[in-house]
Write a protein that holds these residues in place. Structure first.
Motif, PDB file in Angstrom:
ATOM      1  N   ALA A 117      25.348 -30.819 -17.028  1.00  0.00           N
ATOM      2  CA  ALA A 117      25.307 -31.282 -15.637  1.00  0.00           C
ATOM      3  C   ALA A 117      25.544 -30.116 -14.679  1.00  0.00           C
ATOM      4  N   ILE A 118      26.473 -29.231 -15.042  1.00  0.00           N
ATOM      5  CA  ILE A 118      26.724 -28.041 -14.221  1.00  0.00           C
ATOM      6  C   ILE A 118      25.472 -27.166 -14.140  1.00  0.00           C
ATOM      7  N   ASP A 119      24.816 -27.016 -15.278  1.00  0.00           N
ATOM      8  CA  ASP A 119      23.582 -26.225 -15.326  1.00  0.00           C
ATOM      9  C   ASP A 119      22.506 -26.812 -14.420  1.00  0.00           C
ATOM     10  N   ARG A 120      22.314 -28.132 -14.477  1.00  0.00           N
ATOM     11  CA  ARG A 120      21.292 -28.775 -13.632  1.00  0.00           C
ATOM     12  C   ARG A 120      21.675 -28.703 -12.156  1.00  0.00           C
ATOM     13  N   TYR A 121      22.970 -28.813 -11.861  1.00  0.00           N
ATOM     14  CA  TYR A 121      23.418 -28.690 -10.467  1.00  0.00           C
ATOM     15  C   TYR A 121      23.111 -27.295  -9.925  1.00  0.00           C
ATOM     16  N   ALA A 122      23.439 -26.272 -10.728  1.00  0.00           N
ATOM     17  CA  ALA A 122      23.185 -24.892 -10.299  1.00  0.00           C
ATOM     18  C   ALA A 122      21.687 -24.626 -10.146  1.00  0.00           C
ATOM     19  N   ALA A 123      20.876 -25.152 -11.077  1.00  0.00           N
ATOM     20  CA  ALA A 123      19.429 -24.911 -11.045  1.00  0.00           C
ATOM     21  C   ALA A 123      18.757 -25.580  -9.850  1.00  0.00           C
ATOM     22  N   ILE A 124      19.213 -26.786  -9.512  1.00  0.00           N
ATOM     23  CA  ILE A 124      18.544 -27.566  -8.459  1.00  0.00           C
ATOM     24  C   ILE A 124      19.159 -27.335  -7.077  1.00  0.00           C
ATOM     25  N   CYS A 125      20.492 -27.253  -7.024  1.00  0.00           N
ATOM     26  CA  CYS A 125      21.170 -27.125  -5.727  1.00  0.00           C
ATOM     27  C   CYS A 125      21.429 -25.680  -5.313  1.00  0.00           C
ATOM     28  N   LYS A 126      21.496 -24.763  -6.278  1.00  0.00           N
ATOM     29  CA  LYS A 126      21.750 -23.342  -5.982  1.00  0.00           C
ATOM     30  C   LYS A 126      20.717 -22.465  -6.687  1.00  0.00           C
ATOM     31  N   LYS A 233       9.649 -33.074 -11.711  1.00  0.00           N
ATOM     32  CA  LYS A 233      10.171 -32.404 -12.903  1.00  0.00           C
ATOM     33  C   LYS A 233      11.691 -32.542 -12.989  1.00  0.00           C
ATOM     34  N   ALA A 234      12.369 -32.330 -11.840  1.00  0.00           N
ATOM     35  CA  ALA A 234      13.834 -32.429 -11.819  1.00  0.00           C
ATOM     36  C   ALA A 234      14.285 -33.854 -12.112  1.00  0.00           C
ATOM     37  N   LEU A 235      13.570 -34.827 -11.553  1.00  0.00           N
ATOM     38  CA  LEU A 235      13.905 -36.234 -11.792  1.00  0.00           C
ATOM     39  C   LEU A 235      13.765 -36.600 -13.265  1.00  0.00           C
ATOM     40  N   SER A 236      12.712 -36.087 -13.902  1.00  0.00           N
ATOM     41  CA  SER A 236      12.482 -36.364 -15.319  1.00  0.00           C
ATOM     42  C   SER A 236      13.634 -35.829 -16.166  1.00  0.00           C
ATOM     43  N   THR A 237      14.043 -34.579 -15.876  1.00  0.00           N
ATOM     44  CA  THR A 237      15.147 -33.963 -16.618  1.00  0.00           C
ATOM     45  C   THR A 237      16.453 -34.696 -16.376  1.00  0.00           C
ATOM     46  N   CYS A 238      16.755 -34.973 -15.110  1.00  0.00           N
ATOM     47  CA  CYS A 238      18.017 -35.628 -14.763  1.00  0.00           C
ATOM     48  C   CYS A 238      18.080 -37.054 -15.302  1.00  0.00           C
TER      49      CYS A 238
END
Length: 310
Positions: A117-126, A233-238
């Motif tokens: 979750a931290i990884d996805r937050y960093a990739a999408i939000c930062k 793409k982000a929605l699919s992963t999340c």
């Protein structure tokens, strides 16, 4: 620490005592375990062999599959073998080993899901700071800390288990050894012990679940600023991650947040997150992830080509 002197073994009652249903348990969970091993090992080999799956997301997915393999192995083989056994006897030391394995790999799965979750937050939000935040060194440090945290948590549970005196029945109304079934058999006032178990396990499960849900809400909210393709793409992963989180944490919170009383559904709920989730994870991640599927096809193609050249 007080080691139990009066009990040298326990008898597991298993999922059912009906001989016909036990045969069904054997077949069903043998299939589940085989599927879990094949699916997770395939993901492990694919990520290790593929040059395209080198991002932190797949680094953590590798460890999730590794943990799922170990988690299922610590539970499923015993359940499968006991399904054909007339008397399901487990020694005191084996029982404590199973408690340690269940707590260790269960907590490790929680920590890996949080890291994902931290990884996805960093990739999408930062996105601009993502390579710095989730560098290879940072990912390795986070995984090492997860192993250490899981070990400390598991040792805390074992220390509590070692202090439980058993002087009456040695029948465990479960298919595996865990703290709640053992607390029920203890010849002592278990109120304080139960509070410690609930605080330790229940708090980890519940707090991690809340953190994960909040993080994914923030991620989904931030997607409004992305392009349609990037958002898809982000929605699919999340979505894959949220499905895994709900499937794992729902049963986990139920089991470790209630008092040391056995409910009829406890065994089925435990099966779901110890055996069911490790089986479903590879399906969820491969069916919804085009990069993993493409890497598996390439790996399959390379394997077929190399065999044909021999």
């Amino acid at each position: 620490m007080l080691q139990n002197e009066s009990v040298t073994e326990f008898i597991l009652l298993g999922l059912t005592e009906d001989p016909e249903k036990q045969k069904m348990v054997f077949v069903i969970f043998l299939i589940f375990y085989f599927g879990t091993m094949v699916g997770n090992l395939l993901i492990i080999v694919t990520i290790k062999s593929s040059r395209t799956l080198g991002s932190p997301m797949y680094f953590f997915l590798f460890y999730l599959s590794l943990v799922d393999t170990c988690f299922s192995t610590s539970m499923a083989p015993r359940l499968i073998i006991d399904a054909l056994s007339a008397k399901k006897i487990i020694s005191y030391s084996e029982c404590l080993t199973q408690v340690f394995a269940l707590q260790f790999f269960g907590s490790m799965e929680i920590f890996v899901l949080v890291l994902m979750a931290i990884d996805r937050y960093a990739a999408i939000c930062k996105p601009l700071h993502y390579p710095t935040i989730m560098s290879q060194k940072a990912c390795i440090i986070l995984i090492v800390l997860s192993w250490i945290g899981s070990f400390i948590h598991s040792m805390a549970q074992i220390i509590l288990a070692l202090r439980l005196p058993f002087c009456g029945s040695n029948l465990i109304d479960h298919y595996c050894c865990d703290m709640q079934p053992l607390l029920k058999l203890a010849c002592m006032d278990i109120h304080v012990m139960n509070l410690l178990v609930v605080f330790n396990c229940g708090f980890i499960c519940t707090s991690s679940f809340i953190i994960l849900i909040i993080s994914y809400i923030v991620i989904l909210h931030s997607l409004r600023n992305h392009s349609a393709e990037g958002r898809k793409k982000a929605l699919s992963t999340c979505t894959s991650y949220v499905i895994v989180v709900v499937l794992f944490f729902g049963p986990c919170i139920f089991i470790y947040s209630h008092p040391a009383t056995t409910f009829p559904m406890d065994k089925i709920v435990t099966v779901f997150y110890t055996i069911g989730t490790p089986f479903l994870n590879p399906l969820i991640y491969t069916l919804r992830n085009a990069e993993v599927k493409n890497a598996m096809r390439k790996l399959w193609h390379v394997g077929i080509t190399s065999k044909s050249k021999r």
